[in-house]
Design a protein around this motif. Structure first.
Motif, PDB file in Angstrom:
ATOM      1  N   UNK A  34      11.871   7.401 -34.774  1.00 57.50           N
ATOM      2  CA  UNK A  34      12.535   9.023 -35.379  1.00 57.50           C
ATOM      3  C   UNK A  34      13.862   8.645 -34.311  1.00 57.50           C
ATOM      4  N   UNK A  35      14.044   9.216 -32.856  1.00 56.85           N
ATOM      5  CA  UNK A  35      15.127   9.056 -32.360  1.00 56.85           C
ATOM      6  C   UNK A  35      15.806   7.722 -32.480  1.00 56.85           C
ATOM      7  N   UNK A  36      15.454   6.767 -32.570  1.00 57.78           N
ATOM      8  CA  UNK A  36      16.799   5.246 -33.182  1.00 57.78           C
ATOM      9  C   UNK A  36      16.828   5.211 -34.873  1.00 57.78           C
ATOM     10  N   UNK A  37      16.084   6.028 -35.233  1.00 56.97           N
ATOM     11  CA  UNK A  37      16.563   5.684 -37.051  1.00 56.97           C
ATOM     12  C   UNK A  37      17.428   6.690 -37.019  1.00 56.97           C
ATOM     13  N   UNK A  38      17.103   8.138 -36.868  1.00 54.31           N
ATOM     14  CA  UNK A  38      18.074   9.089 -36.567  1.00 54.31           C
ATOM     15  C   UNK A  38      19.917   8.818 -35.524  1.00 54.31           C
ATOM     16  N   UNK A  39      19.477   8.281 -34.522  1.00 52.80           N
ATOM     17  CA  UNK A  39      20.470   8.029 -33.190  1.00 52.80           C
ATOM     18  C   UNK A  39      20.710   8.445 -32.680  1.00 52.80           C
ATOM     19  N   UNK A  40      19.605   9.033 -32.539  1.00 50.73           N
ATOM     20  CA  UNK A  40      20.036  11.124 -32.027  1.00 50.73           C
ATOM     21  C   UNK A  40      18.763  11.528 -30.561  1.00 50.73           C
ATOM     22  N   UNK A  41      19.162  12.308 -29.385  1.00 51.26           N
ATOM     23  CA  UNK A  41      18.782  12.100 -27.994  1.00 51.26           C
ATOM     24  C   UNK A  41      17.380  12.330 -27.519  1.00 51.26           C
ATOM     25  N   UNK A  42      16.771  12.802 -26.449  1.00 50.30           N
ATOM     26  CA  UNK A  42      15.202  12.755 -26.400  1.00 50.30           C
ATOM     27  C   UNK A  42      15.637  14.932 -26.829  1.00 50.30           C
ATOM     28  N   UNK A  43      16.348  15.231 -26.166  1.00 54.34           N
ATOM     29  CA  UNK A  43      17.037  16.264 -26.903  1.00 54.34           C
ATOM     30  C   UNK A  43      17.321  17.130 -27.272  1.00 54.34           C
ATOM     31  N   UNK A  44      17.581  16.120 -28.798  1.00 55.67           N
ATOM     32  CA  UNK A  44      17.690  16.540 -30.109  1.00 55.67           C
ATOM     33  C   UNK A  44      16.305  16.714 -30.345  1.00 55.67           C
ATOM     34  N   UNK A  45      15.255  15.536 -30.217  1.00 49.46           N
ATOM     35  CA  UNK A  45      14.038  15.754 -31.119  1.00 49.46           C
ATOM     36  C   UNK A  45      13.421  16.388 -30.332  1.00 49.46           C
ATOM     37  N   UNK A  46      13.557  16.976 -29.134  1.00 50.17           N
ATOM     38  CA  UNK A  46      12.824  18.380 -28.645  1.00 50.17           C
ATOM     39  C   UNK A  46      12.854  19.668 -28.728  1.00 50.17           C
ATOM     40  N   UNK A  47      14.456  19.320 -29.375  1.00 54.66           N
ATOM     41  CA  UNK A  47      14.992  20.646 -30.160  1.00 54.66           C
ATOM     42  C   UNK A  47      14.456  20.957 -31.496  1.00 54.66           C
ATOM     43  N   UNK A  48      13.571  20.682 -32.021  1.00 56.38           N
ATOM     44  CA  UNK A  48      13.623  19.629 -33.484  1.00 56.38           C
ATOM     45  C   UNK A  48      12.117  20.560 -32.984  1.00 56.38           C
ATOM     46  N   UNK A  49      11.229  20.169 -32.541  1.00 52.75           N
ATOM     47  CA  UNK A  49       9.685  20.394 -32.025  1.00 52.75           C
ATOM     48  C   UNK A  49       9.620  22.133 -31.846  1.00 52.75           C
ATOM     49  N   UNK A  50      10.930  21.860 -30.875  1.00 49.53           N
ATOM     50  CA  UNK A  50      10.941  23.561 -30.689  1.00 49.53           C
ATOM     51  C   UNK A  50      10.979  24.124 -31.161  1.00 49.53           C
ATOM     52  N   UNK A  51      11.733  24.273 -32.614  1.00 52.56           N
ATOM     53  CA  UNK A  51      11.797  25.085 -33.409  1.00 52.56           C
ATOM     54  C   UNK A  51      10.699  25.368 -34.388  1.00 52.56           C
ATOM     55  N   UNK A  52       9.755  23.477 -34.197  1.00 49.51           N
ATOM     56  CA  UNK A  52       8.151  23.648 -34.954  1.00 49.51           C
ATOM     57  C   UNK A  52       7.794  24.675 -34.268  1.00 49.51           C
ATOM     58  N   UNK A  53       7.615  24.659 -32.817  1.00 53.10           N
ATOM     59  CA  UNK A  53       6.173  25.262 -32.277  1.00 53.10           C
ATOM     60  C   UNK A  53       7.118  26.860 -32.552  1.00 53.10           C
ATOM     61  N   UNK A  54       8.451  27.037 -32.301  1.00 51.59           N
ATOM     62  CA  UNK A  54       8.532  28.636 -31.923  1.00 51.59           C
ATOM     63  C   UNK A  54       8.440  29.228 -33.251  1.00 51.59           C
ATOM     64  N   UNK A  55       8.330  28.415 -34.805  1.00 51.74           N
ATOM     65  CA  UNK A  55       8.177  29.521 -35.774  1.00 51.74           C
ATOM     66  C   UNK A  55       6.574  29.651 -36.127  1.00 51.74           C
ATOM     67  N   UNK A  56       5.461  27.812 -35.174  1.00 47.06           N
ATOM     68  CA  UNK A  56       4.060  28.292 -35.445  1.00 47.06           C
ATOM     69  C   UNK A  56       3.654  29.702 -34.987  1.00 47.06           C
ATOM     70  N   UNK A  57       4.896  29.772 -33.841  1.00 53.34           N
ATOM     71  CA  UNK A  57       4.584  30.850 -32.635  1.00 53.34           C
ATOM     72  C   UNK A  57       4.404  32.099 -33.465  1.00 53.34           C
ATOM     73  N   UNK A  58       6.063  32.233 -34.248  1.00 58.79           N
ATOM     74  CA  UNK A  58       6.540  33.446 -35.150  1.00 58.79           C
ATOM     75  C   UNK A  58       5.111  33.604 -36.343  1.00 58.79           C
ATOM     76  N   UNK A  59       4.335  32.546 -36.657  1.00 64.29           N
ATOM     77  CA  UNK A  59       3.864  32.674 -37.719  1.00 64.29           C
ATOM     78  C   UNK A  59       2.415  33.457 -37.331  1.00 64.29           C
ATOM     79  N   UNK A  60       1.846  33.688 -35.513  1.00 62.07           N
ATOM     80  CA  UNK A  60       0.537  34.168 -35.289  1.00 62.07           C
ATOM     81  C   UNK A  60       0.664  35.572 -35.916  1.00 62.07           C
TER      82      UNK A  60
END
Length: 390
Positions: A34-60
């Motif tokens: 994913x990082x290579x395909x979109x030419x982004x950093x670990x931090x960028x992918x980590x931010x996307x995953x944090x958004x995913x997990x925050x939405x997961x938490x918010x839905x509880x």
């Protein structure tokens, strides 16, 4: 012991949790692609995953309110069906911004499941630790299959088919749950949702000392668990210099340990208390993550995965600790609320671990996680030793 309807409910809930976890875990093994395909950093992918997990938490929290209004069965069906649909969307996005948005949507629909299923099981079983432990097996079962499968598919066909795998497992589970689990009676079918959102009662629930202390444990533990779930395969590839396929296999082994650990810690918490089980988990986790960084290559990976897996199995003792301090009337929205708080706070682990890795390297990034496990173990020990009553 004969098979009863309650066992059908438990099995169906476990499989539904498997689907929602599989979809999220299928992303981690293909992060390098994913990082290579979109030419982004670990931090960028980590931010996307944090958004995913925050939405997961918010839905509880809203999931608990929706279950009280419409019944647990309907909410779980939306969670499973929505997870399958958003996984397909995630697999076809053309740009990274769309990837982030779809990841957040995936987290939101997946997050509808856990609190509602736990509440349903609390109405069905007396031994909550055991039931939660078995229900939580959905996560390590997904961890056993998703990393290896996603890594294999990702290496050969690209990350998009790997991410889309969740739709294949989601559809049959949706059909199974719809056909085998009976409609559930809502607790508060006539109460408007807005009446459940008053800030005063919510603040009083969270501020109770036993709930607040459990939230502290939950937040620290979830922060580390999220960091491991997001970056353990990438860490192994880049820091330990192993192949993506081997890293996926190790990641699966991590979840095999979690599968055993979930049940063992649930049984331990029922028999000897929640805090003993939580303390054992946190000490093992601290040792395991530290060994991943500092130990010799072969021995470290083998032993560290076992210890880190036990450390990440704390939820089967943690969630019953919340339930012990919530009344029957509070368990729907109340448990959803505390799940929202600690999951959202803990979800920052993905972005933080990725950012620390970019700035200071993997040894510092994983060292911080080991320290958090250790601090949490000390807090639990102090509460027990000095009888603080938290």
């Amino acid at each position: 012991m004969g098979w009863h309807y309650r066992h059908t409910v438990l099995a169906a809930c476990m499989l539904a949790f498997f689907v929602t976890f599989f979809a999220r875990l299928a992303i981690s093994p293909v992060i390098p692609f994913i990082r290579a395909d979109f030419a982004v950093t670990n931090a960028s992918v980590g931010l996307a995953l944090t958004g995913m997990w925050m939405a997961y938490g918010l839905a509880q929290f809203p999931s608990g309110i929706l279950a009280d209004r419409f019944g647990e069965r309907r909410v779980i069906l939306v969670a499973v069906g929505g997870t399958a649909a958003t996984s397909l969307l995630l697999a076809v996005v053309p740009v990274f911004a769309a990837f982030v948005l779809c990841a957040v949507a995936l987290g939101a629909v997946a997050g509808l499941h856990y609190s509602v299923a736990t509440t349903l099981l609390s109405r069905t079983f007396e031994d909550m630790g055991r039931a939660v432990g078995i229900h939580s097996l959905g996560a390590p079962l997904a961890g056993l299959l998703a990393p290896v499968t996603a890594a294999w598919v990702g290496t050969r066909y690209g990350w998009r088919p790997a991410v889309a795998l969740a739709a294949l497992v989601g559809l049959p589970v949706f059909v199974l749950f719809a056909r085998r689990v009976r409609p559930t009676e809502p607790r508060r079918p006539d109460q408007p949702v807005r009446d459940r959102l008053e800030l005063g009662p919510l603040a009083r629930v969270v501020s109770r000392p036993p709930i607040a202390f459990t939230l502290l444990i939950a937040t620290c533990g979830t922060f580390v668990a999220q960091g491991l779930l997001s970056f353990l395969p990438t860490f192994l590839v880049e820091f330990r210099d192993v192949t993506p396929a081997f890293a996926g296999a190790v990641f699966s082994a991590f979840f095999v340990v979690r599968a055993v650990g979930q049940i063992a810690l649930g049984e331990l918490s029922d028999a000897f208390g929640r805090d003993l089980a939580l303390g054992v988990s946190m000490v093992a986790g601290a040792a395991g993550v530290a060994l991943l960084v500092a130990g010799p290559p072969t021995a470290a990976v083998t032993v560290a995965v076992v210890l880190a897996g036990v450390g990440s199995s704390f939820f089967s003792a943690l969630d019953p600790r919340f339930m012990d301090n919530l009344s029957e009337a509070e368990r729907g929205a109340g448990f959803g609320l505390v799940r929202t708080v600690y999951t959202m706070l803990g979800s920052t682990g993905s972005a933080t671990v990725g950012l620390l890795a970019d700035l200071f390297g993997w040894s510092v990034s994983f060292g911080v996680m080991a320290a958090l496990f250790a601090v949490t173990a000390v807090a639990i020990g102090a509460n027990t030793l000095f009888r603080l009553g938290y």
